[in-house]
Every structure is written in C-alpha cells, then in structure tokens.
Design an enzyme around this catalytic site. Structure first.
Site, PDB file in Angstrom:
ATOM      1  N   CYS A 197     -49.256   2.596 -75.541  1.00 50.35           N
ATOM      2  CA  CYS A 197     -49.969   1.427 -76.073  1.00 50.35           C
ATOM      3  C   CYS A 197     -49.130   0.723 -77.157  1.00 50.35           C
ATOM      4  CB  CYS A 197     -51.359   1.837 -76.565  1.00 50.35           C
ATOM      5  SG  CYS A 197     -52.460   0.424 -76.742  1.00 50.35           S
TER       6      CYS A 197
ATOM      7  N   HIS B 119     -53.710   4.404 -71.874  1.00 44.88           N
ATOM      8  CA  HIS B 119     -53.845   5.599 -72.711  1.00 44.88           C
ATOM      9  C   HIS B 119     -53.975   6.868 -71.859  1.00 44.88           C
ATOM     10  CE1 HIS B 119     -54.122   4.172 -76.895  1.00 44.88           C
ATOM     11  NE2 HIS B 119     -54.555   3.044 -76.356  1.00 44.88           N
TER      12      HIS B 119
ATOM     13  N   GLU C 253     -53.338   9.884 -72.574  1.00 48.07           N
ATOM     14  CA  GLU C 253     -53.776  11.084 -73.317  1.00 48.07           C
ATOM     15  C   GLU C 253     -55.288  11.287 -73.231  1.00 48.07           C
ATOM     16  OE1 GLU C 253     -53.048   8.250 -74.641  1.00 48.07           O
ATOM     17  OE2 GLU C 253     -54.542   7.793 -76.182  1.00 48.07           O
TER      18      GLU C 253
END
Ligand SMILES: [Mn+2]
Length: 245
Positions: free
Chosen positions: A111, A214, A216
């Site tokens: 990001c 994202h 994660e």
C-alpha cells in the site's frame, strides 16, 4: 537460522493520552512469522548512520500501509485531495528504501509501501484516484472485513507476481492514491481493469516488489496471500546462506 525481516514502523498518536508511538500492525508481523522469517521492528529515526546499520543487520524488509507521502518529495505541490501525512516519517521511509535498494536486498512494499518504493526510485503518485481521469473502480472498500475481496488484479506474463498467483487474483483495496510515473528500473506487473497499477517489480532483481492491496489481512483466514511473504523470506534466506558461507 531464520532470516531477519526488518519492518519499517509507522508513527501514530495514541488518542487517549496523546502519546506518539511507533506502530506496526499485527497482521504484518504474523505474515512474516508464518512464512518462516524473524520480524524485527525498525523504529522511526532520521539518523542516516543508524538506518544504514539496520540495512546491514536485516536480510529482508517490509514496508506497511499508512498515510500519504508529502508530494513535495516527488516534485509536486499538494493537491486539495491529498491526505494527511508526516513529512519526517516520509523522509525516514524513503532513505531506508533507498539504502535497501542500493544494498540489493529483498523488499516488499504494501500500500503506502509500493508508493515509497516508486518515489524512492524517482517516480510519482496520483494524489487522488479522481486525478487519473480513468479510474472507474471502487478502490476504497467499505466491506465489513479487511480480508473481503473487492476487485480483480491481472498480472503481466513473465513477472514474479504472475509466477506466484497466476494470471489474476481477487484482492481487497484500501487506497485513494496510486502509482503515476514509474520510478527508474521498475515495471508495472499488475493492474485493475480501470488501468490502475496494483503491483510493481524491480527489473532484474529476485524480489523487490510492491503491491497496492493489503495481503497481510488474509493471514487470519488462510494462506491465499502467503506466497508473497514466503518469497520475500525465501529470498532473504538465500542471503543468510550466502553470508554464512
Ligand atoms: Mn485497488
């Protein structure tokens, strides 16, 4: 021995007591641990010698999501739609990224991290997606959970991302800015259908990669995005073996 993965901290002000803190979200740390790396948090500093020591110490690096980069750092005046930021944090992240690239070490930028990668290489950022003139997809999702997917990213043949995920993957999306002019030696390897760049890779390097989504956040529900973190850790591991030889 596990490879040390340095994670660049962000700065935030804790609301109740107005304490400034170095922060890294737990999902980033868990993704590195699950991939076999040993995460180590790099706190904010503007001391260049100390930043160089961190670059020497770690075999791989991770940059997280966060605020907007000050446009003065890529040669533009701030547009009214540019969000809030922290210019000293930007300087810390950009200097750290420049030193990592100079040292040829593997890095994953997520990001804000893809934008730090691009600006560190001399590229620029659209300060808001409305300024691209052609972004028609909702990139700031309002879905209930961070791991809910919201758009498709298509990868270019022969890139690292295509090797890891195939032709396309569905991702979440939490950004109002995007890569504009590409930095030196970077290639755009992933796009949404409206032409927004969602992934960058350094030419001729095994793993200097940025993604706009994202990955994660998927760690809490499965391993769909784990290949990205595993490739970072595996590439860092090769450096441990090399340095230990
Ligand atoms: Mn997006």
């Amino acid at each position: 021995m596990k490879p040390l993965i340095g994670i660049a901290s962000n700065l935030t002000v804790e609301s109740s007591f107005h304490l400034e803190q170095n922060v890294v979200g737990c999902h980033y740390i868990e993704s590195i641990k699950k991939s076999g790396g040993l995460p180590i948090l790099i706190p904010f500093t503007l001391n260049h010698a100390d930043i160089c020591t961190y670059v020497t110490l770690c075999q791989g690096f991770l940059f997280c999501g966060g605020g907007d980069i000050n446009p003065l750092l890529f040669g533009e005046n701030p547009h009214a739609l540019n969000g809030s930021g922290h210019v000293e944090l930007d300087q810390f992240h950009l200097f750290l990224m420049e030193k990592i690239l100079s040292a040829n070490k593997p890095v994953l930028g997520i990001c804000r991290g893809i934008q730090i990668l691009n600006v560190a290489c001399g590229g620029s950022i659209y300060q808001d997606l409305s300024l691209t003139g052609n972004s028609t997809i909702k990139h700031m999702q309002s879905e209930a959970k961070r791991h809910f997917v919201t758009h498709k990213v298509t990868f270019i043949e022969g890139t690292i991302l295509q090797e890891l995920f195939g032709h396309e993957v569905y991702t979440n999306s939490y950004h109002h800015q995007a890569v504009n002019k590409l930095g030196d030696n970077l290639i755009a390897s992933g796009f949404t259908d409206d032409g927004i760049i969602e992934a960058l890779e350094m030419l001729s390097h095994p793993f200097q990669v940025g993604v706009q989504w994202h990955p994660e956040n998927f760690i809490q529900v499965g391993n769909a995005m784990l290949p990205l973190f595993e490739r970072l850790v595996d590439t860092a591991m090769q450096r441990v073996v090399f340095e230990g030889a």
